[in-house]
Write a protein that holds these residues in place. Structure first.
Motif, PDB file in Angstrom:
ATOM      1  N   ILE A 174      37.885  28.259  24.900  1.00 58.41           N
ATOM      2  CA  ILE A 174      36.749  27.870  25.552  1.00 58.41           C
ATOM      3  C   ILE A 174      36.750  27.928  27.127  1.00 58.41           C
ATOM      4  O   ILE A 174      36.432  28.293  27.928  1.00 58.41           O
ATOM      5  N   LEU A 200      30.821  32.861  22.365  1.00 58.99           N
ATOM      6  CA  LEU A 200      29.725  31.952  22.471  1.00 58.99           C
ATOM      7  C   LEU A 200      30.152  30.397  22.730  1.00 58.99           C
ATOM      8  O   LEU A 200      29.152  29.635  23.339  1.00 58.99           O
ATOM      9  N   GLY A 201      31.488  29.857  22.651  1.00 59.22           N
ATOM     10  CA  GLY A 201      31.731  28.619  22.964  1.00 59.22           C
ATOM     11  C   GLY A 201      31.663  28.504  24.319  1.00 59.22           C
ATOM     12  O   GLY A 201      31.064  27.471  24.849  1.00 59.22           O
ATOM     13  N   ASP A 240      28.017  28.396  25.730  1.00 53.68           N
ATOM     14  CA  ASP A 240      27.555  27.257  25.639  1.00 53.68           C
ATOM     15  C   ASP A 240      27.858  26.094  26.569  1.00 53.68           C
ATOM     16  O   ASP A 240      26.953  25.443  27.032  1.00 53.68           O
ATOM     17  N   GLU A 244      33.579   8.952  28.855  1.00 49.57           N
ATOM     18  CA  GLU A 244      34.586   8.934  27.903  1.00 49.57           C
ATOM     19  C   GLU A 244      34.071   9.524  26.698  1.00 49.57           C
ATOM     20  O   GLU A 244      32.990   9.447  26.138  1.00 49.57           O
ATOM     21  N   GLY A 245      35.154  10.471  25.839  1.00 48.26           N
ATOM     22  CA  GLY A 245      34.541  10.974  24.910  1.00 48.26           C
ATOM     23  C   GLY A 245      33.962  11.987  24.867  1.00 48.26           C
ATOM     24  O   GLY A 245      33.357  12.681  26.173  1.00 48.26           O
ATOM     25  N   VAL A 246      33.344  12.822  23.733  1.00 47.92           N
ATOM     26  CA  VAL A 246      32.356  14.226  24.017  1.00 47.92           C
ATOM     27  C   VAL A 246      31.283  13.873  22.979  1.00 47.92           C
ATOM     28  O   VAL A 246      31.396  13.609  21.938  1.00 47.92           O
ATOM     29  N   ARG A 248      28.095  14.882  21.018  1.00 47.78           N
ATOM     30  CA  ARG A 248      27.904  16.108  20.088  1.00 47.78           C
ATOM     31  C   ARG A 248      26.240  15.773  19.684  1.00 47.78           C
ATOM     32  O   ARG A 248      25.755  14.815  19.492  1.00 47.78           O
ATOM     33  N   THR A 295      28.477  18.554  25.151  1.00 48.34           N
ATOM     34  CA  THR A 295      29.912  19.099  24.691  1.00 48.34           C
ATOM     35  C   THR A 295      30.972  18.314  25.980  1.00 48.34           C
ATOM     36  O   THR A 295      30.180  17.592  26.608  1.00 48.34           O
ATOM     37  N   TYR A 296      31.883  18.937  26.030  1.00 48.37           N
ATOM     38  CA  TYR A 296      32.797  18.589  27.141  1.00 48.37           C
ATOM     39  C   TYR A 296      32.559  19.544  28.354  1.00 48.37           C
ATOM     40  O   TYR A 296      32.656  20.692  28.035  1.00 48.37           O
ATOM     41  N   ILE A 330      29.321   7.335  20.154  1.00 47.74           N
ATOM     42  CA  ILE A 330      29.998   8.325  19.890  1.00 47.74           C
ATOM     43  C   ILE A 330      30.987   7.835  18.493  1.00 47.74           C
ATOM     44  O   ILE A 330      31.833   7.283  18.738  1.00 47.74           O
ATOM     45  N   ARG A 331      30.538   7.973  17.412  1.00 42.48           N
ATOM     46  CA  ARG A 331      31.037   7.706  16.148  1.00 42.48           C
ATOM     47  C   ARG A 331      31.185   6.064  15.869  1.00 42.48           C
ATOM     48  O   ARG A 331      30.427   5.491  16.167  1.00 42.48           O
ATOM     49  N   ARG A 332      32.678   5.745  15.995  1.00 40.76           N
ATOM     50  CA  ARG A 332      32.970   4.468  15.831  1.00 40.76           C
ATOM     51  C   ARG A 332      33.031   3.565  17.363  1.00 40.76           C
ATOM     52  O   ARG A 332      32.759   2.358  17.258  1.00 40.76           O
ATOM     53  N   LYS A 333      32.522   4.310  18.458  1.00 37.16           N
ATOM     54  CA  LYS A 333      32.727   3.473  19.735  1.00 37.16           C
ATOM     55  C   LYS A 333      31.420   3.842  20.418  1.00 37.16           C
ATOM     56  O   LYS A 333      30.627   4.814  20.040  1.00 37.16           O
ATOM     57  N   GLU A 352      41.285  24.237  22.354  1.00 36.08           N
ATOM     58  CA  GLU A 352      41.770  23.373  23.707  1.00 36.08           C
ATOM     59  C   GLU A 352      41.287  21.791  23.444  1.00 36.08           C
ATOM     60  O   GLU A 352      40.199  21.396  23.308  1.00 36.08           O
ATOM     61  N   TYR A 394      40.407  15.487  24.257  1.00 41.57           N
ATOM     62  CA  TYR A 394      40.107  14.036  24.161  1.00 41.57           C
ATOM     63  C   TYR A 394      40.968  13.559  22.706  1.00 41.57           C
ATOM     64  O   TYR A 394      40.887  14.279  21.895  1.00 41.57           O
ATOM     65  N   GLU A 409      39.641  15.498  19.918  1.00 43.53           N
ATOM     66  CA  GLU A 409      38.430  16.352  19.979  1.00 43.53           C
ATOM     67  C   GLU A 409      38.745  17.554  20.798  1.00 43.53           C
ATOM     68  O   GLU A 409      39.663  17.517  21.931  1.00 43.53           O
ATOM     69  N   VAL A 413      36.914  21.379  22.746  1.00 45.09           N
ATOM     70  CA  VAL A 413      35.442  21.394  23.159  1.00 45.09           C
ATOM     71  C   VAL A 413      34.411  21.661  22.055  1.00 45.09           C
ATOM     72  O   VAL A 413      33.210  21.071  22.290  1.00 45.09           O
ATOM     73  N   LYS A 414      34.729  22.306  21.124  1.00 42.87           N
ATOM     74  CA  LYS A 414      33.968  22.677  19.958  1.00 42.87           C
ATOM     75  C   LYS A 414      33.799  21.679  18.951  1.00 42.87           C
ATOM     76  O   LYS A 414      32.737  21.612  18.248  1.00 42.87           O
TER      77      LYS A 414
END
Lengths: 367, 127
Positions: free
Chosen positions: A35, A224-225, A228, A290-292, A294, A313-314, A342-345, B36, B39, B59, B61-62
């Motif tokens: 991607i 498509l990745g 997006d 920090e983190g992604v 979603r 997204t990142y 972001i989940r636990r954080k 890729e 994180y 993590e 991208v997807k």
């Protein structure tokens, strides 16, 4: 489960080693090389995307203009000139967004409407049930391929494939062209924030056009990745994530696609009321260090949950996470500090006004 | 793709055993499936890990995946380089892409893990 639908380019993707996924009932390439690679190719050179899963409808006949004016929110008067294109949404009576569309004025009394793959049946039923008898429609999706050619060098590549005396269509217009001997409709539109084209051609010619484009070493096949991550960097909303029947164009930041002053259209009164009162929630951009982020992750402000991530997204260009979310209007202001679960954080974020990425080939071309 | 001197678990981690210290990372198959890596969230030196339980997250991208520890013990070293260069997990999953080193509590747990040939067969069924 039903067999996944295949675009005319399905075998090309498999040959290229793409990773195929189920997208809205279609077997589609999510990535080829990766991607981030593909994303960079579009920002720096040229990427091509198979978007043949999208729906193409033709609407034509004596009353076509007036009838479509009643269905879409934007003003077809803006594309009175043949060959021009218009981004718009189509709403129900409550102002709920049925889909976002691009309408091309392709002929006298004729329009080409390109719609999301996931909304094909809904859109078709909605449009055909709201048309008078003197307007004809054709669903050309099955016999039509759509290839997006995007990136700062897209024009250079397309011009090399084009017929002698080729004049590229201007931004947001469409014209007939011959590419490598194939008759196509060439639109100067896209969903990446870069300059580029969308090629509409007959399904049987799709492989030839695809291969001709890939014969240039500057051109990278993209899935498509990357589509997006590219669109989200620009803050372009995605149907099903950033908008749906439960959201209206004013809240979604698409008020500019609503021409309240034109003749009456479906959803007009509801949208006018929302605009007058001001929307309760607005779609904003959020960046995190920090983190992604979603879809579905909670957005908090001063300790309470105020919304959920719509798209996230990142960002390969920026190197950090980006997201959109509907937030209460009073805090949907650039600069507002928020927290993303972001989940636990819990991660610090900040409300920004998209686009997240500025200075693309499109922003320089448009000015 | 699956070095013979490593052991593997069904969650696609690899383990390199040196005395009672093991190094843990993710397999070529896992990094390829993720795409890729952007994180990696790892625990700290001194934290305890338990076989079959998560010790971090990775993590792309997807997608996001949890990292499962194949062994029980105490973390004695963490690959801090991954916070600035997470893509190393893709580029060198068995070398610079390692994640944590653990001082083992119970070496018998290692018997539960797969040898390279077994893991390769397991992966070909999953793919």
């Amino acid at each position: 489960m039903n067999e996944l639908k295949r675009t005319p380019l399905h075998d090309e993707h498999v040959l290229l080693g793409a990773r195929m996924v189920d997208f809205a009932g279609w077997s589609m390439p999510v990535q080829y090389s990766g991607i981030i690679d593909e994303h960079r190719a579009v920002r720096e050179s040229v990427g091509i995307f198979d978007v043949s899963h999208m729906a193409e409808f033709r609407v034509f006949g004596l009353g076509a203009t007036e009838a479509l004016q009643r269905i879409v929110t934007n003003d077809l008067g803006r594309i009175a000139e043949l060959g021009s294109a218009l981004y718009t949404v189509m709403c129900d009576e409550d102002g709920g967004i049925i889909d976002d569309l691009i309408v091309y004025h392709t002929g006298d009394l004729e329009y080409l409407v390109i719609a999301n793959a996931s909304r094909r049946e809904t859109d078709w039923d909605w449009i055909t049930s709201h048309l008078p008898e003197d307007v004809e429609t054709a669903d050309e999706s099955d016999r039509t391929a759509l290839i997006a050619v995007q990136g700062p060098r897209a024009l250079e590549i397309v011009a090399q494939l084009a017929h002698e005396g080729f004049e590229p269509p201007a931004r947001f217009t469409i014209a007939e062209a011959r590419l490598g001997g194939t008759q196509v409709l060439l639109a100067r539109t896209g969903y990446t924030g870069e300059d580029g084209f969308e090629i509409v051609c007959h399904a049987s010619h799709a492989s030839g056009v695809w291969r001709a484009l890939l014969s240039f070493p500057e051109v990278t096949p993209c899935g498509l990745g990357a589509r997006d991550t590219l669109r989200l960097e620009m803050g372009y909303p995605l149907y099903g994530s950033d908008m749906d029947r439960g959201t209206d164009p004013v809240s979604a930041g698409l008020g500019w696609t609503v021409a309240l002053a034109k003749s009456d259209f479906i959803g007009r009164d509801a949208i006018a009321r929302i605009k007058e009162a001001g929307p309760e929630r607005k779609l904003v951009g959020i960046t995190v260090d920090e983190g992604v982020p979603r879809p579905g992750y909670a957005v908090l402000h001063e300790g309470s949950e105020v919304g959920k991530v719509a798209s996230g997204t990142y960002s390969p260009t920026l190197g950090h996470g980006i997201a959109t979310a509907y937030l209460p209007s009073e805090i949907a202001v650039p600069g507002t500090e928020v927290t993303l679960a972001i989940r636990r954080k819990e991660v610090a974020g900040r409300v920004v006004r998209p686009p997240f990425v500025k200075n693309t080939s499109l922003s320089s071309a448009a000015s | 793709m699956y070095p013979k001197d490593l052991k593997y678990d069904k969650e696609h981690e690899w383990v390199k055993v040196e005395g009672d210290v093991v190094t843990i990372g993710i397999s070529h198959f896992a990094q390829d499936q993720l795409g890729e890596v952007v994180y990696v969230d790892l625990p700290s030196v001194g934290d305890a890990v338990t076989a079959g339980e998560t010790f971090g997250e990775i993590e792309s991208v997807k997608s996001v995946s949890e990292l499962f520890s194949p062994v029980t013990g105490e973390i004695i070293e963490v690959n801090d380089g991954l916070s600035d260069a997470p893509e190393v997990v893709n580029e060198d999953p068995y070398g610079d892409g390692w994640m944590i080193k653990v001082s083992l509590g119970d070496t018998a747990e290692l018997d539960e893990l797969m040898a390279a040939e077994e893991y390769e067969a397991f992966v070909s069924e999953e793919a």
